[in-house]
Write a protein that holds these residues in place. Structure first.
Motif, PDB file in Angstrom:
ATOM      1  N   CYS A  89      58.598  42.547  49.768  1.00 58.56           N
ATOM      2  CA  CYS A  89      59.643  43.207  49.180  1.00 58.56           C
ATOM      3  C   CYS A  89      59.297  44.610  48.339  1.00 58.56           C
ATOM      4  O   CYS A  89      59.848  45.263  48.703  1.00 58.56           O
ATOM      5  N   HIS A 141      58.820  47.193  51.046  1.00 56.75           N
ATOM      6  CA  HIS A 141      60.016  47.486  51.669  1.00 56.75           C
ATOM      7  C   HIS A 141      60.764  48.700  50.868  1.00 56.75           C
ATOM      8  O   HIS A 141      61.068  49.549  51.372  1.00 56.75           O
ATOM      9  N   ASP A 142      60.858  48.081  49.579  1.00 58.42           N
ATOM     10  CA  ASP A 142      61.562  48.840  48.620  1.00 58.42           C
ATOM     11  C   ASP A 142      60.802  50.347  48.435  1.00 58.42           C
ATOM     12  O   ASP A 142      61.375  51.294  48.183  1.00 58.42           O
ATOM     13  N   ARG A 143      59.691  50.182  48.239  1.00 56.87           N
ATOM     14  CA  ARG A 143      58.739  51.531  47.928  1.00 56.87           C
ATOM     15  C   ARG A 143      59.066  52.311  49.331  1.00 56.87           C
ATOM     16  O   ARG A 143      59.092  53.548  49.029  1.00 56.87           O
ATOM     17  N   ALA A 175      62.215  54.286  49.457  1.00 56.45           N
ATOM     18  CA  ALA A 175      62.526  55.268  48.220  1.00 56.45           C
ATOM     19  C   ALA A 175      61.754  56.396  48.864  1.00 56.45           C
ATOM     20  O   ALA A 175      62.348  57.649  48.640  1.00 56.45           O
ATOM     21  N   GLU A 206      67.103  51.836  54.981  1.00 49.44           N
ATOM     22  CA  GLU A 206      66.815  50.736  53.839  1.00 49.44           C
ATOM     23  C   GLU A 206      67.138  49.409  54.422  1.00 49.44           C
ATOM     24  O   GLU A 206      66.456  48.471  54.285  1.00 49.44           O
TER      25      GLU A 206
END
Length: 288
Positions: free
Chosen positions: A212, A215-217, A220, A237
């Motif tokens: 997680c 993925h988020d990094r 961004a 995303e």
């Protein structure tokens, strides 16, 4: 903490828990980086990225300074223009792997001088922890040495074009107070506490589910640097959510249903002393 390189090496790597600490070890030249050290740093970071047992890295300097930039002594002594050009055109970068995205979170511990190419190295990292008496700045401006390790690309994205141009064009000194105010660094800590607090920050990231986090990094960074539109960033995303990531999310949801984590603690996480900034954030959140 187990060191995997001798202290005589220009790059020293240590591992503790799931954290890798990578130290620049040329204190006689304030950790200035020559072409060989740059290649060693690239190799050390690649090893960190490829190690399945480590999740977050800490980049720091040994001996009082983070990094004073490229070793101009090497440039001054170079007689072959083609050799200089080959150093500059290294696909990875001169100072290290500055011309690509690092695949795992990397925290920078800034002490002493973090100037010129050293500041570009700090910008390569995700987060920066700065000691209160440390010095930032593009001092290379004084000697006519250009920024070629991502400084002109990453800095405007972090602090805005106007502020970035101020630092790039003037080469002036930036204090810890100003760096924090403009978003150039994320934490300011006491003298001598930079590495320890950077390690604590790394641990605060490493304790979470890592699929997680990555993925988020990645989303961004893609939205900031690569996406051609807002819609494309949103599409990427969602598209990058894998079956493995959904399974990790389900496991987290199951823990939440069981009451694990609701009070701020997580199953299987080793208790540790909180950093000053974490304690202050928790106190602030409790008042909201």
């Amino acid at each position: 903490m187990a060191a995997t390189n001798s202290t005589e090496d220009a790059i020293v790597v240590e591992k503790e828990n799931n954290i890798t600490l990578i130290g620049i070890n040329r204190p006689k030249v304030r950790n200035a980086i020559d072409s060989l050290t740059g290649k060693k740093l690239s190799a050390a970071i690649a090893d960190f990225e490829n190690d399945p047992k480590t999740d977050v890295g800490v980049l720091h300097g040994i001996g009082g300074s983070f990094c004073s930039g490229y070793d101009l002594g090497e440039l001054a002594g170079q007689q072959d223009p083609q050799q200089v050009q080959s150093i500059v055109h290294n696909p990875e970068g001169v100072m290290g792997p500055t011309r690509r995205m690092i695949r795992k979170p990397l925290v920078c511990a800034i002490s002493g001088f973090c100037v010129a190419g050293g500041l570009e190295l700090a910008l390569m990292c995700d987060l920066r922890v700065m000691e209160e008496n440390a010095v930032l700045g593009f001092f290379n401006r004084r000697f006519g040495v250009p920024l070629i390790d991502g400084g002109t690309v990453r800095l405007p994205a972090l602090i805005g074009l106007s502020r970035a141009l101020d630092l790039i064009l003037t080469g002036r000194t930036v204090s810890a107070k100003e760096a924090l105010e403009i978003g150039l660094v994320n934490r300011v800590v006491a003298v001598g506490a930079g590495l320890g607090q950077a390690y604590n920050l790394a641990m605060s990231i490493a304790k979470y589910p890592q699929l997680c986090i990555r993925h988020d990094r990645d989303a961004a960074y893609y939205g900031t640097f690569s996406a051609e539109s807002f819609e494309q960033a949103l599409e990427r995303e969602a598209k990058d959510v894998t079956v493995e990531l959904l399974q990790e999310a389900k496991e987290g949801a199951d823990k939440f249903r069981q009451g694990i984590g609701r009070g701020g603690s997580f199953s299987g996480i080793k208790e540790r002393k909180l950093a000053d900034w974490e304690r202050a954030e928790m106190k602030h959140e409790s008042k909201l």
